[in-house]
Structure formats: C-alpha cells, structure tokens
Write a protein that holds these residues in place. Structure first.
Motif, PDB file in Angstrom:
ATOM      1  N   ILE A 151     -18.525  59.073  23.587  1.00 24.61           N
ATOM      2  CA  ILE A 151     -17.943  60.257  23.003  1.00 24.61           C
ATOM      3  C   ILE A 151     -17.454  61.472  23.852  1.00 24.61           C
ATOM      4  CG2 ILE A 151     -19.525  59.630  20.864  1.00 24.61           C
ATOM      5  CD1 ILE A 151     -21.385  61.944  21.950  1.00 24.61           C
ATOM      6  N   ALA A 152     -17.519  61.412  25.149  1.00 28.16           N
ATOM      7  CA  ALA A 152     -17.315  62.443  26.131  1.00 28.16           C
ATOM      8  C   ALA A 152     -15.774  62.757  25.998  1.00 28.16           C
ATOM      9  CB  ALA A 152     -17.692  61.965  27.483  1.00 28.16           C
ATOM     10  N   PRO A 153     -14.987  61.855  26.126  1.00 26.26           N
ATOM     11  CA  PRO A 153     -13.491  62.503  26.001  1.00 26.26           C
ATOM     12  C   PRO A 153     -12.983  63.278  24.785  1.00 26.26           C
ATOM     13  CG  PRO A 153     -13.640  60.124  26.537  1.00 26.26           C
ATOM     14  CD  PRO A 153     -15.079  60.550  25.970  1.00 26.26           C
ATOM     15  N   VAL A 154     -13.870  63.016  23.698  1.00 23.70           N
ATOM     16  CA  VAL A 154     -13.362  63.484  22.340  1.00 23.70           C
ATOM     17  C   VAL A 154     -14.288  64.446  21.737  1.00 23.70           C
ATOM     18  CG1 VAL A 154     -11.829  61.492  21.897  1.00 23.70           C
ATOM     19  CG2 VAL A 154     -14.333  61.348  21.136  1.00 23.70           C
ATOM     20  N   TRP A 155     -15.648  64.485  22.099  1.00 27.41           N
ATOM     21  CA  TRP A 155     -16.418  65.622  21.221  1.00 27.41           C
ATOM     22  C   TRP A 155     -16.158  66.760  20.969  1.00 27.41           C
ATOM     23  CZ3 TRP A 155     -19.752  69.566  22.364  1.00 27.41           C
ATOM     24  CH2 TRP A 155     -19.773  69.770  23.752  1.00 27.41           C
ATOM     25  N   ASP A 156     -15.765  67.407  22.086  1.00 28.09           N
ATOM     26  CA  ASP A 156     -15.474  68.993  21.862  1.00 28.09           C
ATOM     27  C   ASP A 156     -14.233  69.169  21.147  1.00 28.09           C
ATOM     28  OD1 ASP A 156     -13.803  67.801  23.873  1.00 28.09           O
ATOM     29  OD2 ASP A 156     -14.309  69.360  25.450  1.00 28.09           O
ATOM     30  N   GLY A 157     -13.272  68.203  21.234  1.00 32.26           N
ATOM     31  CA  GLY A 157     -12.178  68.188  20.388  1.00 32.26           C
ATOM     32  C   GLY A 157     -12.282  68.160  18.812  1.00 32.26           C
ATOM     33  N   ASN A 158     -13.231  67.103  18.473  1.00 30.10           N
ATOM     34  CA  ASN A 158     -13.818  66.975  17.047  1.00 30.10           C
ATOM     35  C   ASN A 158     -14.007  68.224  16.378  1.00 30.10           C
ATOM     36  OD1 ASN A 158     -13.127  64.251  17.693  1.00 30.10           O
ATOM     37  ND2 ASN A 158     -15.340  63.847  17.927  1.00 30.10           N
ATOM     38  N   GLU A 159     -14.514  69.163  17.296  1.00 26.87           N
ATOM     39  CA  GLU A 159     -15.188  70.505  16.590  1.00 26.87           C
ATOM     40  C   GLU A 159     -13.899  71.334  16.365  1.00 26.87           C
ATOM     41  OE1 GLU A 159     -18.476  71.827  18.817  1.00 26.87           O
ATOM     42  OE2 GLU A 159     -19.575  70.017  18.552  1.00 26.87           O
ATOM     43  N   HIS A 192     -34.899  67.176  35.328  1.00 31.67           N
ATOM     44  CA  HIS A 192     -35.080  67.552  34.140  1.00 31.67           C
ATOM     45  C   HIS A 192     -34.299  66.920  32.995  1.00 31.67           C
ATOM     46  CE1 HIS A 192     -37.505  70.516  35.521  1.00 31.67           C
ATOM     47  NE2 HIS A 192     -36.818  70.956  36.613  1.00 31.67           N
ATOM     48  N   LYS A 193     -33.781  65.842  33.458  1.00 30.00           N
ATOM     49  CA  LYS A 193     -32.777  65.052  32.732  1.00 30.00           C
ATOM     50  C   LYS A 193     -33.533  64.806  31.265  1.00 30.00           C
ATOM     51  CE  LYS A 193     -29.138  61.590  33.019  1.00 30.00           C
ATOM     52  NZ  LYS A 193     -28.611  60.377  33.797  1.00 30.00           N
ATOM     53  N   TRP A 194     -34.535  64.428  31.401  1.00 27.69           N
ATOM     54  CA  TRP A 194     -35.469  63.996  29.933  1.00 27.69           C
ATOM     55  C   TRP A 194     -35.278  64.914  29.197  1.00 27.69           C
ATOM     56  CZ3 TRP A 194     -39.546  67.051  28.382  1.00 27.69           C
ATOM     57  CH2 TRP A 194     -40.044  67.903  29.409  1.00 27.69           C
ATOM     58  N   GLY A 253     -21.271  53.643  32.010  1.00 31.22           N
ATOM     59  CA  GLY A 253     -20.377  54.635  32.117  1.00 31.22           C
ATOM     60  C   GLY A 253     -20.933  55.983  31.517  1.00 31.22           C
ATOM     61  N   TYR A 254     -20.577  57.087  32.083  1.00 34.10           N
ATOM     62  CA  TYR A 254     -21.102  58.488  31.820  1.00 34.10           C
ATOM     63  C   TYR A 254     -20.348  59.503  32.163  1.00 34.10           C
ATOM     64  CZ  TYR A 254     -22.511  59.145  36.771  1.00 34.10           C
ATOM     65  OH  TYR A 254     -22.576  59.243  38.148  1.00 34.10           O
ATOM     66  N   HIS A 255     -20.587  60.369  31.357  1.00 37.26           N
ATOM     67  CA  HIS A 255     -19.553  61.773  31.414  1.00 37.26           C
ATOM     68  C   HIS A 255     -20.303  62.662  32.772  1.00 37.26           C
ATOM     69  CE1 HIS A 255     -17.742  65.570  30.530  1.00 37.26           C
ATOM     70  NE2 HIS A 255     -18.767  65.997  30.309  1.00 37.26           N
ATOM     71  N   HIS A 256     -19.273  63.183  33.394  1.00 37.15           N
ATOM     72  CA  HIS A 256     -19.575  63.960  34.686  1.00 37.15           C
ATOM     73  C   HIS A 256     -18.707  64.835  35.028  1.00 37.15           C
ATOM     74  CE1 HIS A 256     -16.534  61.877  36.952  1.00 37.15           C
ATOM     75  NE2 HIS A 256     -17.152  60.714  36.490  1.00 37.15           N
ATOM     76  N   ALA A 291     -26.871  71.075  26.182  1.00 39.78           N
ATOM     77  CA  ALA A 291     -27.335  69.791  26.624  1.00 39.78           C
ATOM     78  C   ALA A 291     -26.417  68.580  27.113  1.00 39.78           C
ATOM     79  CB  ALA A 291     -28.208  69.360  25.645  1.00 39.78           C
ATOM     80  N   PHE A 292     -25.298  68.491  26.484  1.00 42.86           N
ATOM     81  CA  PHE A 292     -24.514  67.505  26.861  1.00 42.86           C
ATOM     82  C   PHE A 292     -24.099  67.600  28.295  1.00 42.86           C
ATOM     83  CE2 PHE A 292     -21.354  64.368  25.075  1.00 42.86           C
ATOM     84  CZ  PHE A 292     -20.577  64.255  25.947  1.00 42.86           C
ATOM     85  N   GLU A 293     -23.667  68.879  28.406  1.00 36.09           N
ATOM     86  CA  GLU A 293     -23.118  69.129  29.949  1.00 36.09           C
ATOM     87  C   GLU A 293     -24.302  69.231  31.110  1.00 36.09           C
ATOM     88  OE1 GLU A 293     -20.131  69.242  30.456  1.00 36.09           O
ATOM     89  OE2 GLU A 293     -19.246  69.087  28.454  1.00 36.09           O
ATOM     90  N   PHE A 294     -25.145  69.699  30.835  1.00 38.41           N
ATOM     91  CA  PHE A 294     -26.377  70.031  31.562  1.00 38.41           C
ATOM     92  C   PHE A 294     -27.294  68.744  31.779  1.00 38.41           C
ATOM     93  CE2 PHE A 294     -27.558  74.694  31.923  1.00 38.41           C
ATOM     94  CZ  PHE A 294     -26.379  74.999  31.818  1.00 38.41           C
TER      95      PHE A 294
END
Length: 332
Positions: free
Chosen positions: A48-56, A108-110, A329-332, A98-101
C-alpha cells in the motif's frame, strides 16, 4: 441544467472512490495483528506504500466539496457528527505518523505497528458510526442542528461501525491477496471468505434495520413502484458473493478483489436509493442545501479541471506500481 444535482453526483462519486481506495489500505492496517512476522508486515506495508496517501485525496475532495457546494448540509451534518469525525481524523493522522515512523524507529517498531493497527481500526469504526448516525437521521430546526451531543451514538450506528471494520478488512485481505505471493498470499486468501461472510451478515442486518428507522425508507424498499429500483440490489449482492466465491476457487485474485469492491458499490447504491434526494436524510434535500447557482457554476469550472487531474494521478500511481510486492518488500 440542475447544478445541485451535478454536484451531488460529483461528491457522491468522490466519497465512494475514497471508500473503495482508502478502504483497502485501512483494511491492511486492521489485519496487521494477523500477519505472522515482521517480513510479512513489511510486505503488506509495501503493497500500500505507493498509493495510501493519494487515496485520502478523495476524502478532502468530498469534505471540501460539501463545505463549498452544500454549505447548509455542512453546517448541519458536522455539528451532529463532530465526535466521530474528529476521532476519525485524529486516527488517520496518528496512522499516517505510525506508517512513516515504523521503519525508522529501531527498537520501538512494535509500538508503531500497534499504532498503525489502532489508527486503522479506529478510523474505520468512526467512519461507520458517522455513516450510521447520518442515516438514522439528524434533528434539524430551521437551518441548524437541533440534536444533542451524543445523538450520534446508538445501537444502529455501532452496528454500522462494526460493519465497516469487517468490510474494510475484507478489502484489505483482497488487496494483499492481489499484491503478494507465497504464504502471505495464501493466508490473505483464507481471510477473505470469513470476512466476506461477516460483511454480508452485517449487510443483511443493516438492510433490514434501515427501513425500520423511518417510514420513507420503508416506502422506498417495500412499496410499489419504488421497490422496482430497489429489488435488483440484493439480487446483485447475492450474485457478487457467488462471483467472489468462484474467483477464489479459481485463484483469480483480481476478480476476487473487484468482487469485494462491487459489494461496497452495491451497498452505496442501496444507500442512495434509501435517502434520495436528501443530503441530510428526511430533513434537507440537495436543492435546499445548495449554494447559489452562480457559485455552483464557478466551482464546477474548477472541478472540471481538478477532478480529471486527480483521476490521472491516481490511475498513473496504480499503473506504475502494478504487479506483485516481493516477500520482505517494505516502505522506506
């Protein structure tokens, strides 16, 4: 040309596109605790990383459009739903942080994973409560909200809140099934049927409950000739559920995901049948709530430019990032 009617359709489409798109990425967050390990959560985030913010973007278009085009409806609806709407916005902000941090938080990832789940869950539940509170009716006297601070909270609104949580989780499972491979893909596929069954159960409960809220809803669904327009909706829901089942049996991930989205579309159409032509159910119509025609025409010129640009941007993002997300794969 009825500009209020045109704008009603524009805002209705914007709200549905928001639900259809942001629904699945909220659903991914709701499913986060069910994912087995950090690698699977990274993969789900990557989906969802490439599209989640655009969805809003579509939420802003819907809310901003309501303020500009139907100011009376905005002035009535928002005071009535301040609590669930503010909770929803705070949850979306917290979820975005939380998505970005999550990626950069080290040990503290948990915490941020729990925050991502909590923000997704609370935002979905608050949206459902707001929908139920709007549908059950808002007290209006003259041109102002006349109800109390807690009128939004009722057994019906809580039920619609839970329905949206399960519905979004179903969309999220469908998206993970579409975008991933291997064990995560198989587990997501196994989530869809029970989540779809729960969603359909809530659809049945809410559909039978809604006509009991107001006589006008009952007339729309159970008297001739208006029932002619309503009868196809439950029939199409049943056919869509069957199509979803067949798509999962055949391993057609895209068809399965589209079937879950069509379920939401049919519910949205059913909602429209119940309330039309009101924008505040049983109290204020589109025409009564609309701004002057000169304002509507001026704003429509901007929408003719802006909405296609948003559509092109959205379509381009999904096209560029099409295909499967590889394991880990993950968002970074």
């Amino acid at each position: 040309m009825d500009l209020a009617l045109i704008w009603g359709f524009v805002i209705a489409i914007a709200v549905f596109v928001y639900v259809a798109l942001d629904g699945f990425d909220l659903g991914v967050g709701i499913l986060f605790p069910l994912l087995r390990d950090e690698a699977e959560r990274d993969t789900a985030i990557g989906a969802i990383a490439p599209v989640w913010d655009g969805n809003e973007t579509w939420l802003i278009l819907g809310g901003g459009g309501l303020f500009a085009v139907f100011p009376l409806a905005y002035a009535v609806i928002f005071p009535a739903l301040y609590v669930p709407l503010i909770v929803m916005l705070l949850a979306l902000v917290f979820r975005g942080v939380a998505f970005e941090f999550r990626v950069h938080s080290g040990g503290h990832k948990w915490f941020w994973e729990h925050a991502f789940f909590g923000g997704s869950l609370v935002a979905a539940f608050a949206q459902g409560i707001a929908l139920g509170a709007w549908l059950q009716g808002i007290d209006v006297e003259g041109r102002a909200y006349a109800g109390g601070w807690w009128d939004w909270l009722s057994p019906f609104s809580v039920t619609t809140g839970l329905a949206l949580v399960f519905g979004y989780a179903m969309l999220g499972a469908g998206w993970i099934n579409l975008k991933t491979e291997g064990a995560l893909n198989e587990r997501a596929q196994s989530f869809i049927i029970p989540l779809a069954a729960a969603t359909v159960a809530f659809i049945v409960v809410v559909s039978l409950w809604t006509p009991l809220l107001n006589e006008r809803y009952w007339v729309r669904w159970f008297t001739f000739p208006t029932m002619i327009y309503a009868i196809p909706v439950p029939v199409l829901v049943a056919l869509t559920v069957f199509a979803l089942w067949q798509a999962l049996k055949q391993g057609w991930a895209l068809r399965a995901f589209l079937a879950t989205e069509i379920l939401f579309l049919l519910c949205y159409i059913g909602l429209g049948i119940s309330v039309w032509p009101d924008i505040v159910p049983t109290a204020i119509t589109l025409q009564e709530a609309a701004a002057p025609d000169k304002s509507l025409g001026f704003l429509l010129v901007g929408a003719v430019v802006l909405v296609p640009l948003i559509l092109v941007y959205t379509a381009a993002a999904y096209w560029i990032f099409r295909g499967k997300v590889r394991h880990g794969g993950y968002h970074h």
